[in-house]
Design a protein around this motif. Structure first.
Motif, PDB file in Angstrom:
ATOM      1  N   VAL A  49      53.469  47.532  97.046  1.00 18.20           N
ATOM      2  CA  VAL A  49      54.319  46.440  96.590  1.00 18.20           C
ATOM      3  C   VAL A  49      54.390  46.479  95.067  1.00 18.20           C
ATOM      4  CG1 VAL A  49      54.534  43.937  96.477  1.00 18.20           C
ATOM      5  CG2 VAL A  49      53.812  45.015  98.604  1.00 18.20           C
ATOM      6  N   ALA A  73      56.999  46.385 107.366  1.00 19.18           N
ATOM      7  CA  ALA A  73      56.900  44.928 107.321  1.00 19.18           C
ATOM      8  C   ALA A  73      55.746  44.511 108.238  1.00 19.18           C
ATOM      9  CB  ALA A  73      58.207  44.310 107.795  1.00 19.18           C
ATOM     10  N   ARG A 116      58.590  45.216  98.341  1.00 16.43           N
ATOM     11  CA  ARG A 116      57.858  46.164  99.188  1.00 16.43           C
ATOM     12  C   ARG A 116      58.521  47.517  99.007  1.00 16.43           C
ATOM     13  NH1 ARG A 116      58.842  46.937 104.502  1.00 16.43           N
ATOM     14  NH2 ARG A 116      59.921  44.953 104.710  1.00 16.43           N
ATOM     15  N   LEU A 123      51.291  50.471 102.746  1.00 15.04           N
ATOM     16  CA  LEU A 123      51.997  49.370 102.086  1.00 15.04           C
ATOM     17  C   LEU A 123      51.821  49.466 100.570  1.00 15.04           C
ATOM     18  CD1 LEU A 123      53.525  46.646 102.439  1.00 15.04           C
ATOM     19  CD2 LEU A 123      51.280  45.536 102.385  1.00 15.04           C
ATOM     20  N   ALA A 173      62.158  42.477 102.048  1.00 16.78           N
ATOM     21  CA  ALA A 173      61.745  43.580 101.178  1.00 16.78           C
ATOM     22  C   ALA A 173      61.531  43.096  99.748  1.00 16.78           C
ATOM     23  CB  ALA A 173      62.783  44.696 101.210  1.00 16.78           C
ATOM     24  N   TYR A 202      52.535  38.848 105.753  1.00 14.25           N
ATOM     25  CA  TYR A 202      51.855  39.272 104.527  1.00 14.25           C
ATOM     26  C   TYR A 202      51.832  38.050 103.608  1.00 14.25           C
ATOM     27  CZ  TYR A 202      52.786  44.215 105.768  1.00 14.25           C
ATOM     28  OH  TYR A 202      52.844  45.436 106.361  1.00 14.25           O
TER      29      TYR A 202
END
Lengths: 218, 193
Positions: free
Chosen positions: A129, A149, A144, A127, A176, A156
């Motif tokens: 971000v 997900a 993201r 992950l 996203a 999250y």
């Protein structure tokens, strides 16, 4: 052979071990939190970095693959969105209603171009971000950029942690991209995402594991 | 080609120049061309660090991207009165690579492979601008017993953990920790003497 004459103070020993790199992850994270919050500790760490720096001469250069810097650039400086031109053209058509539409289009398409202020990553996490901050619109945009997900029964949860203060939940990252009104985002603020039950932490305090985090530079 | 290794720049007996620090300062002013020059000057060094510590080229590529992302985002935090530019960059690269290494699940590769990599390559005495400092640290390393000096060097260069070191030397972890701490303390006293 020289033998140390005294004990290093615990903090200095921790700084030395952090720089040397021998600590397990949990203690490294403790040291990293101290670096952010405690200027005295930070100075101890910098002293050890300088002391041990000549050892780094032994690292051999390895030429990175071509295109690697390009990837860094595209992470930091995304290309302008093509729709932007469309918004501009519509705006040029004038008419109050059209101008309004154009303003919406422009604000939507400008949002992803707000400057990148942090990349949230975590050890062992796919992950990733990206956090952008539109200072004029006072809006934090999180995107993201890699990784899955959250699973169906999880979320999250995004936390904002002002330097030296406790974490405040500011949203759940389900899509996203997510835009959140944030009044200010001074350097030293941490953004972090934890894995929480669907709907977010029931207590208002993070209960799940920390997945990714990043600190606003400045 | 800028000589990026360790200190970078040439002293010539006057004030040591620090072209890397200049580039970091320009990067802090959002100068993208300086950022690229910085990558050209330091990329191979920092990639070499990530490869050495992670022993996985593809993970090292990810790591070095993250390292340069952090360099861009945090360039304003660099304080040239506190140290050389390359030292700052190396710290970011080592810290990130070691954090990744420590976060790996249990024991995959690591200690065993690391043990095969010779940690005693040409000593730090061959450096340019940092020659004085390098000689000092080499002299101080010589005052440590060899095992301790090797352990410190191995930890620094290859990212060995206390766990790795205690296996390698066949001693309990806490023994290793206090043994190494005494080594670091001796080193500090010697460098400050």
């Amino acid at each position: 052979m020289t033998e140390a004459t005294g004990h290093m103070p615990e903090r200095d020993a921790l700084a030395a071990e952090y720089v040397l790199g021998t600590l397990p992850l949990a203690e490294r994270l403790t040291a990293e939190a101290l670096i952010e919050s405690d200027a005295t500790f930070r100075a101890l760490v910098e002293d050890w970095q300088t002391r041990l720096a000549p050892l780094a001469e032994d690292y051999e250069d390895v030429t990175p693959p071509p295109g690697l810097f390009r990837k860094v650039e595209s992470r930091l400086f995304p290309e302008p969105e093509p729709q932007r031109r469309a918004g501009w053209v519509w705006g040029a058509l004038t008419g109050l209603a059209l101008a309004l539409v154009a303003a919406v289009v422009i604000s939507l398409t400008l949002a992803p171009q707000a400057p990148l202020v942090a990349t949230l990553t975590g050890e062992g996490q796919t992950l990733t971000v990206a956090a952008r901050y539109d200072a004029a619109g006072k809006e934090l945009i999180v995107e993201r950029t890699a990784g899955p997900a959250a699973e169906a029964d999880k979320d999250y949860e995004l936390w904002l942690i002002p330097a030296g203060k406790s974490a405040v939940s500011i949203g759940l990252v389900r899509e996203a991209t997510l835009a959140i009104p944030v009044e200010a985002l001074p350097p030293g603020t941490t953004l972090a995402i934890t894995l929480e039950p669907r709907g977010g932490s029931p207590t208002g305090v993070a209960t799940g594991p920390l997945l990714v985090a990043g600190v606003i530079g400045g | 080609m800028p000589t990026a290794a360790g200190g970078g720049g040439v002293a010539d007996g006057v004030l040591p120049e620090d072209p890397i620090a200049e580039l970091i300062a320009a990067t802090a002013r959002a100068d993208r061309s300086a950022f690229r020059t910085l990558y050209d000057a330091a990329g191979a060094k920092l990639f070499g660090i990530c490869v050495r510590i992670l022993k996985d080229r593809s993970e090292a590529e990810d790591a070095v991207q993250e390292v340069f992302t952090r360099v861009w985002l945090n360039a304003r935090r660099f304080d040239r009165t506190r140290g050389r530019g390359m030292t700052w960059l190396i710290a970011i690269a080592r810290n990130h690579a070691i954090d990744r290494l420590r976060a790996r699940p249990a024991r995959t590769a690591g200690a065993e492979e690391a043990a095969e990599i010779p940690d005693r390559q040409p000593g730090p005495e061959a450096s340019a601008v940092a020659a004085g400092e390098a000689r000092r640290i080499a002299d101080c390393f010589a005052t440590l017993d060899e095992g301790r000096a090797d352990a410190i060097r191995g930890a620094y260069l290859s990212g060995l953990s206390y766990d790795d070191l205690s296996r390698r030397h066949g001693v309990p972890l806490n023994t290793m920790r206090s043994w190494l701490r005494r080594g670091l303390q001796s080193l500090k006293e010697c460098l400050e003497a």
